[in-house]
Design a protein around this motif. Sequence first.
Motif, PDB file in Angstrom:
ATOM      1  N   ILE A 230      18.837   6.607   0.531  1.00  0.00           N
ATOM      2  CA  ILE A 230      18.430   5.626   1.131  1.00  0.00           C
ATOM      3  C   ILE A 230      19.231   4.167   0.568  1.00  0.00           C
ATOM      4  N   LEU A 231      19.808   4.335  -0.264  1.00  0.00           N
ATOM      5  CA  LEU A 231      20.627   2.898  -0.871  1.00  0.00           C
ATOM      6  C   LEU A 231      21.350   2.223   0.271  1.00  0.00           C
ATOM      7  N   PRO A 232      22.234   2.696   1.045  1.00  0.00           N
ATOM      8  CA  PRO A 232      22.839   1.988   1.959  1.00  0.00           C
ATOM      9  C   PRO A 232      21.838   1.667   3.067  1.00  0.00           C
TER      10      PRO A 232
ATOM     11  N   LEU B 148       7.645  -1.879   1.901  1.00  0.00           N
ATOM     12  CA  LEU B 148       7.628  -0.724   2.673  1.00  0.00           C
ATOM     13  C   LEU B 148       6.525   0.183   2.639  1.00  0.00           C
ATOM     14  N   ILE B 149       6.042   0.335   1.315  1.00  0.00           N
ATOM     15  CA  ILE B 149       4.845   1.173   0.910  1.00  0.00           C
ATOM     16  C   ILE B 149       3.659   0.533   0.302  1.00  0.00           C
ATOM     17  N   GLU B 150       2.695   0.914   0.103  1.00  0.00           N
ATOM     18  CA  GLU B 150       1.294   0.546  -0.241  1.00  0.00           C
ATOM     19  C   GLU B 150       1.277   1.394  -1.708  1.00  0.00           C
ATOM     20  N   ALA B 151       0.378   0.753  -2.462  1.00  0.00           N
ATOM     21  CA  ALA B 151      -0.063   1.620  -3.884  1.00  0.00           C
ATOM     22  C   ALA B 151      -1.624   1.347  -3.770  1.00  0.00           C
ATOM     23  N   ARG B 152      -1.980   2.779  -4.460  1.00  0.00           N
ATOM     24  CA  ARG B 152      -3.493   2.750  -4.635  1.00  0.00           C
ATOM     25  C   ARG B 152      -3.720   3.604  -6.020  1.00  0.00           C
ATOM     26  N   SER B 153      -4.709   3.176  -6.639  1.00  0.00           N
ATOM     27  CA  SER B 153      -5.193   4.158  -7.816  1.00  0.00           C
ATOM     28  C   SER B 153      -6.291   4.835  -7.990  1.00  0.00           C
TER      29      SER B 153
ATOM     30  N   ILE C  30      12.643   1.820   8.117  1.00  0.00           N
ATOM     31  CA  ILE C  30      13.711   0.519   8.181  1.00  0.00           C
ATOM     32  C   ILE C  30      14.515   0.515   9.559  1.00  0.00           C
ATOM     33  N   LYS C  31      14.665   1.707  10.335  1.00  0.00           N
ATOM     34  CA  LYS C  31      15.393   1.338  11.472  1.00  0.00           C
ATOM     35  C   LYS C  31      14.452   1.461  12.746  1.00  0.00           C
TER      36      LYS C  31
END
Lengths: 452, 452
Positions: B20-22, B355-360, B281-282
């Motif tokens: 995914i880097l590029p 681009l993402i979410e986080a939960r615990s 991303i695209k």
Amino acid sequence: MEHIQFNLAQDRIPHTWYNILPDLPRPLSPTLHPATLNPIGPGDLAALFPHNLIQQEVSMDREIEIPGEVRQIYAQWRPSPLFRARRLERALDTPARIFYKYEGVSPAGSHKLNTAVAQAYYNKREGTKRLATETGAGQWGSALAMACRFFGLKCKVYMVRVSYDQKPYRRGMMETFGATVSASPSDETDAGRAILERTPQSPGSLGIAISEAVEVAAKDPETKYALGSVLNHVLLHQTVVGLEAIEQMALADDEPDVIIGCTGGGSNFAGLVLPYLGRKIKGRSRAKVVAVEPAACPSLTKGKFTYDFGDTARLTPLAKMHTLGSTFVPPGIHAGGLRYHGMAPLISHVLNLGLIEARSVQQLEAFAAGVQFARAEGIVPAPEANHAIAEVIREALLAREEGKQRTILFNLSGHGHFDMQAYIDYESGKLQNYDYPAAEIAMALAGLPAIG
Amino acid sequence: MEHIQFNLAQDRIPHTWYNILPDLPRPLSPTLHPATLNPIGPGDLAALFPHNLIQQEVSMDREIEIPGEVRQIYAQWRPSPLFRARRLERALDTPARIFYKYEGVSPAGSHKLNTAVAQAYYNKREGTKRLATETGAGQWGSALAMACRFFGLKCKVYMVRVSYDQKPYRRGMMETFGATVSASPSDETDAGRAILERTPQSPGSLGIAISEAVEVAAKDPETKYALGSVLNHVLLHQTVVGLEAIEQMALADDEPDVIIGCTGGGSNFAGLVLPYLGRKIKGRSRAKVVAVEPAACPSLTKGKFTYDFGDTARLTPLAKMHTLGSTFVPPGIHAGGLRYHGMAPLISHVLNLGLIEARSVQQLEAFAAGVQFARAEGIVPAPEANHAIAEVIREALLAREEGKQRTILFNLSGHGHFDMQAYIDYESGKLQNYDYPAAEIAMALAGLPAIG
């Protein structure tokens, strides 16, 4: 890229089980009532099994339809994979081609779920509320616990004491699925109490655990009994294994010269080989078929082909089979699923007909084979399956000696994830072989009723 | 018959990993040398990693070819299955469609084998004789032990003390494959001895075990180091999971609205989601992507996005990531694979990019979810994966509340066959939740070097 997977899509799950009974050149001997010693009728089994399973036990239909609900659950892991063991072939430097059907992908970890789902289904349909059963190493108990959960049945498991102590995580799995598990012999039944009185430190056996489960089912109208091997209907449900394997070997464009399975009660062996034996009877296969059992519990290679009870307390009907005597308590080998005094009457019969051969393997050879397989193929096999693998390795090395190609197919009936203590003990030199327990077996056989 | 399997044939194993880097809208922050705090160059890592992996760490090629030998070994279990969890859907009475990619079919039991095989391959090619590594719950350690065996490398594993005691059979598996395993902190390294001196009863942590393995590799020219998560090349190797999932979701004629994975170091999450993030991303996916971590070790939801060391003894380079402080020792939750103070810089970066979410999730909610999943689907999940399942269930119940269909896809990263003690403890009420360890984390964060 070398082809090593020969897999089928969900829609290739068989629609029918294969029943070998109508194809046998001679019929099976009848099963006898434990009190009258007369052939049993369907009514004699009604307290223990639902009607549909009793019918399947004696059906002469070659193909028996797999109910849609059962096929739907099979789709969780069936068709199971067929692999070519190319890394094992190279490790053995053998010209043999080795294929294995891998039943460890079932969520219960073995082939046992094939019949557990079917048995739970028929019981549910006929109003059973609870199933009672025995288990050795726990493969069968966890399969039935899972199947009962899927169909909303309660589940009571008598787990052979030595395995109960050796494999605590199997019990954890059964309990996660909501089953109630007791070590057998237990003080919950007349059969268990009688054994404990005579032998307080009894390691248990499948024969004893069957007595306990049968007793519980016979006394409670809402509880029926489920057996994980031995009976015709159980072996029938396993034939999906061989039916798929036949299709998959065709995908591999190969045909087995040797077919191998381990045998305790006979169900994983039957699952793979019965469809091939059907072809063999019709002259469409010339495969050598080999049953492999532990040297410590050698019913097929050293037992007597005679009528015996399926359990220790003599609650079950008598069947004609290779037996070591129903009171025989096998040494505490780690392959707890193979610690059974008898053998499926159907497997005994096909041995007697000369359709299969039998061999035995000592515990240390079995584990050496299992470790060699794991290191080559990655999968850590169940101790039961190690017996099959030992024979596969013997065949492959013979092929190397003779410089002859041959195709070997075997049933890798389950994984050993709950048996790691056995591998740890093996690696640290704590496992042992067992001498053939001649005196104990002679005594157990001497106590059998004289029939036919 | 309902379609629940969406499987691919052996020839559909991806030929390339997705990098995914590029495609990132902003580049990753550079990694810094632990002594100079300057950006590191390839030479700085040469003592620890083979050349090819160092190249992959910074490569700007979108597609990186999977070597033929690695694909050949992948064929043992890849393409892994994609299932629709119809029984779980019904148990939750939800309009949501739930799919899961199941990595537990790998012979090592989890997704970890995807990168273990690749790392062992490149090390073998460049002359490495031995690999040293850390492991938490043992999923990574057993994967690397197996991969080393396939390529004839020796393997040394530092297993976090609390997991070493909780999961003896994982150690048995690693030893079956010929690895040498020590509980960490150990007295074999300077890093381990320093910890033991201060805290003789230390439960260990991934940070400490990494220090020990890195130290061993740095001191022995024939030994290199292998990491099971966090680094770009490790996440890269896991992208086969998501690449297959995209094809399989197309077979299911569906598209995920929500994609969920658990996060410890970030590798199973990355494996599933990076290929989807590339599409996002695209503008070709609008999926909500959720990382789920334990409340007891909440790097993404409560950590600081800053430069920190990858290990406790400060032997590794510094990376910009969400961290709880490299000296933080998380509570002894059973999800040992999630007990890491930091997070893959790449996952931290995509969280920072929105681009993402986080939960615990707390331990008890995670296990309740795992048991519910097992009872519906049959598979007993690894404790790590239970965190993802808890979030899946939240989403599915929300869908029910809102009366809205949505398609949920998650990564079932491994099975829990070696974690049954955790389930036994859960069922008997012995597991607990943990308060957010605010004071310990504040102290650990206060000790970080001030950079950037």
